[in-house]
Design a protein around this motif. Sequence first.
Motif, PDB file in Angstrom:
ATOM      1  N   TYR A   1       0.708  -1.310   0.028  1.00 37.66           N
ATOM      2  CA  TYR A   1       0.114   0.138  -0.058  1.00 37.66           C
ATOM      3  C   TYR A   1       0.662   1.300  -0.093  1.00 37.66           C
ATOM      4  CZ  TYR A   1      -3.723   3.148   1.666  1.00 37.66           C
ATOM      5  OH  TYR A   1      -4.352   4.188   1.955  1.00 37.66           O
TER       6      TYR A   1
ATOM      7  N   HIS B   1       2.445   2.137  -3.344  1.00 42.07           N
ATOM      8  CA  HIS B   1       1.609   2.493  -4.273  1.00 42.07           C
ATOM      9  C   HIS B   1       1.099   4.065  -4.044  1.00 42.07           C
ATOM     10  CE1 HIS B   1       0.544  -0.830  -7.263  1.00 42.07           C
ATOM     11  NE2 HIS B   1       1.091  -1.830  -6.300  1.00 42.07           N
ATOM     12  N   THR B   2       1.028   4.149  -2.781  1.00 41.69           N
ATOM     13  CA  THR B   2       0.468   5.605  -2.395  1.00 41.69           C
ATOM     14  C   THR B   2       1.022   6.241  -1.514  1.00 41.69           C
ATOM     15  OG1 THR B   2      -0.717   4.476  -0.374  1.00 41.69           O
ATOM     16  CG2 THR B   2      -2.016   4.256  -2.511  1.00 41.69           C
TER      17      THR B   2
ATOM     18  N   TYR C   1      -2.779  -8.290  -4.744  1.00 38.31           N
ATOM     19  CA  TYR C   1      -3.076  -6.954  -4.620  1.00 38.31           C
ATOM     20  C   TYR C   1      -2.931  -6.395  -6.014  1.00 38.31           C
ATOM     21  CZ  TYR C   1      -2.477  -2.190  -2.931  1.00 38.31           C
ATOM     22  OH  TYR C   1      -2.850  -0.835  -2.653  1.00 38.31           O
ATOM     23  N   GLU C   2      -2.347  -6.758  -6.736  1.00 39.70           N
ATOM     24  CA  GLU C   2      -1.940  -6.035  -8.162  1.00 39.70           C
ATOM     25  C   GLU C   2      -3.071  -6.864  -9.131  1.00 39.70           C
ATOM     26  OE1 GLU C   2       0.033  -3.878  -9.025  1.00 39.70           O
ATOM     27  OE2 GLU C   2       1.485  -3.998  -7.286  1.00 39.70           O
TER      28      GLU C   2
ATOM     29  N   LEU D   1      -6.273  -4.670  -7.952  1.00 38.71           N
ATOM     30  CA  LEU D   1      -6.140  -3.217  -8.258  1.00 38.71           C
ATOM     31  C   LEU D   1      -6.517  -2.989  -9.504  1.00 38.71           C
ATOM     32  CD1 LEU D   1      -5.315  -0.257  -7.384  1.00 38.71           C
ATOM     33  CD2 LEU D   1      -2.780  -0.997  -8.066  1.00 38.71           C
TER      34      LEU D   1
ATOM     35  N   ASP E   1     -10.151   6.381  -3.951  1.00 41.33           N
ATOM     36  CA  ASP E   1      -8.684   5.629  -4.450  1.00 41.33           C
ATOM     37  C   ASP E   1      -8.813   4.266  -4.677  1.00 41.33           C
ATOM     38  OD1 ASP E   1      -6.420   4.800  -5.225  1.00 41.33           O
ATOM     39  OD2 ASP E   1      -5.257   5.916  -3.674  1.00 41.33           O
TER      40      ASP E   1
ATOM     41  N   ASN F   1      -6.906   1.863  -4.558  1.00 41.68           N
ATOM     42  CA  ASN F   1      -6.011   1.123  -3.811  1.00 41.68           C
ATOM     43  C   ASN F   1      -6.693   0.942  -2.350  1.00 41.68           C
ATOM     44  OD1 ASN F   1      -2.949   1.034  -4.624  1.00 41.68           O
ATOM     45  ND2 ASN F   1      -3.682   3.004  -5.583  1.00 41.68           N
TER      46      ASN F   1
END
Length: 458
Positions: A182, A185-186, A370-371, A374, A417, A419
């Motif tokens: 996380y 990515h953010t 996760y990917e 997303l 978002d 994410n």
Amino acid sequence: IAQCLVGSEMCIRDRFIIIHMHSDIYDAYVNYHILLNRRFLMSVNKDSKYHSLSKEVYEQILGDREHGKINPYACKDSDIIRRQPDHDAPHLWRPAFVMDVEKILHNNYYNRYSDKTQVISCYKNDDISRRALHVQLVSRIARTIGMTLGLNLDLIEAISLGHDIGHTPFGHAGERYLNEIYNEHTGRLFNHNIHSARVLDKLIFRNISLQVLDGVICHNGEMEQQCYTPKTFNADDPWGEFDRSVEDCYTDPSANKKQIPGTLEGCIMRISDIIAYLGKDRQDAIKIGLIPNDDSFSAGSLGSSNAQIIHNMTVNIIENSYGKPYISMDPDVYETFSKAKTENYQNIYNNDSLNTMYNDNIKPIFYCIYEELLRQAKSKGTDSILYKHHVNYIKDANRYSNYFGKKEFIDNYLSHDPNEIVVDFIASMTDDYFIDLYEYLFPNGTYKVDYVGYFDNI
């Protein structure tokens, strides 16, 4: 006299029934009761493995109970603060914080505690603790201490049962991996205590009180202290203060450790969280053969077994905190307590065999899932696993809510978002669901988690 009044004693102490007695009989009862407890106190002191309260504190507690003294530092039901104060008026049979307990117990995510790792993962062993048992143990220990100190037991129970509801699958290893991804990515941070408040206050909104949510975000079980003094809530804007604290924990790596509960009940739950897992994690590690026994742990002033740690920490906290506006323990007990947690890390949490399995298999699976999720979140396809198993689940969980419009809630959620939506979904998963999802999304995937079966060691 004692035989006649045994049934009445609990009524007096718990204030369920008011009993009128002749003063001479009552005085005789009180004197007998104090003498009986003095004898009990002396007998307990003979066993040095288990501590007991000092005579002064013991008799002070008895005297205060018999005179109906109320702890002035306890959080009163009338102090409750809700985002929507016009909703959820308390009833005689459902006091303010009892309502929060029930809201948490009936939260859609509460059931998922039962298959979330506490410490030991990938063992088909029903005797190994899951997070569901952990929150119950925390609640029991905290309520035992809170009852003796005269605190609000309903508030303690609500914080205890809700404090880990946002925890990831695969325990703190899963929390580390989700935070890492996380953040990549953010630039933001994931902490399970903050996410637990998000579950209770945002994802499945049930108007949970500020006092409970505050206790949840402040429960950081990785940071012990000798003394816990509650902060004072901002009288003018308590919710603004809370929301700022939550946001700080998403952006400032040091903020999570700076959170201070606003109630003694929150302080009790925070220390009870550590008490609950110290000895219990040792028991679990012994059960699977990770360590041979608890001989490798220092006994110090607390003992090394689960029973000794719970008993002696409970007694010492009561001894040092009764009638005080803070929660405290003796310096030597704190030193032993802190050392015990360090030894748990050395012998259990940082064990090479556990961490090798986590790092070689669980961590890369987190990245793969996760990917892919997303990608699904960005595409906004309603036929995706993310939409069917998460967005629809959130929508269904809030369908009976009277706090807001359901369509507006989901539309707003989907505008976040992507994410955040992915993090919400992954954090909600149980261990088994997480592994099954990986195998579903990647049927020819590289990584495999092998569970230790019931009969593998026969």
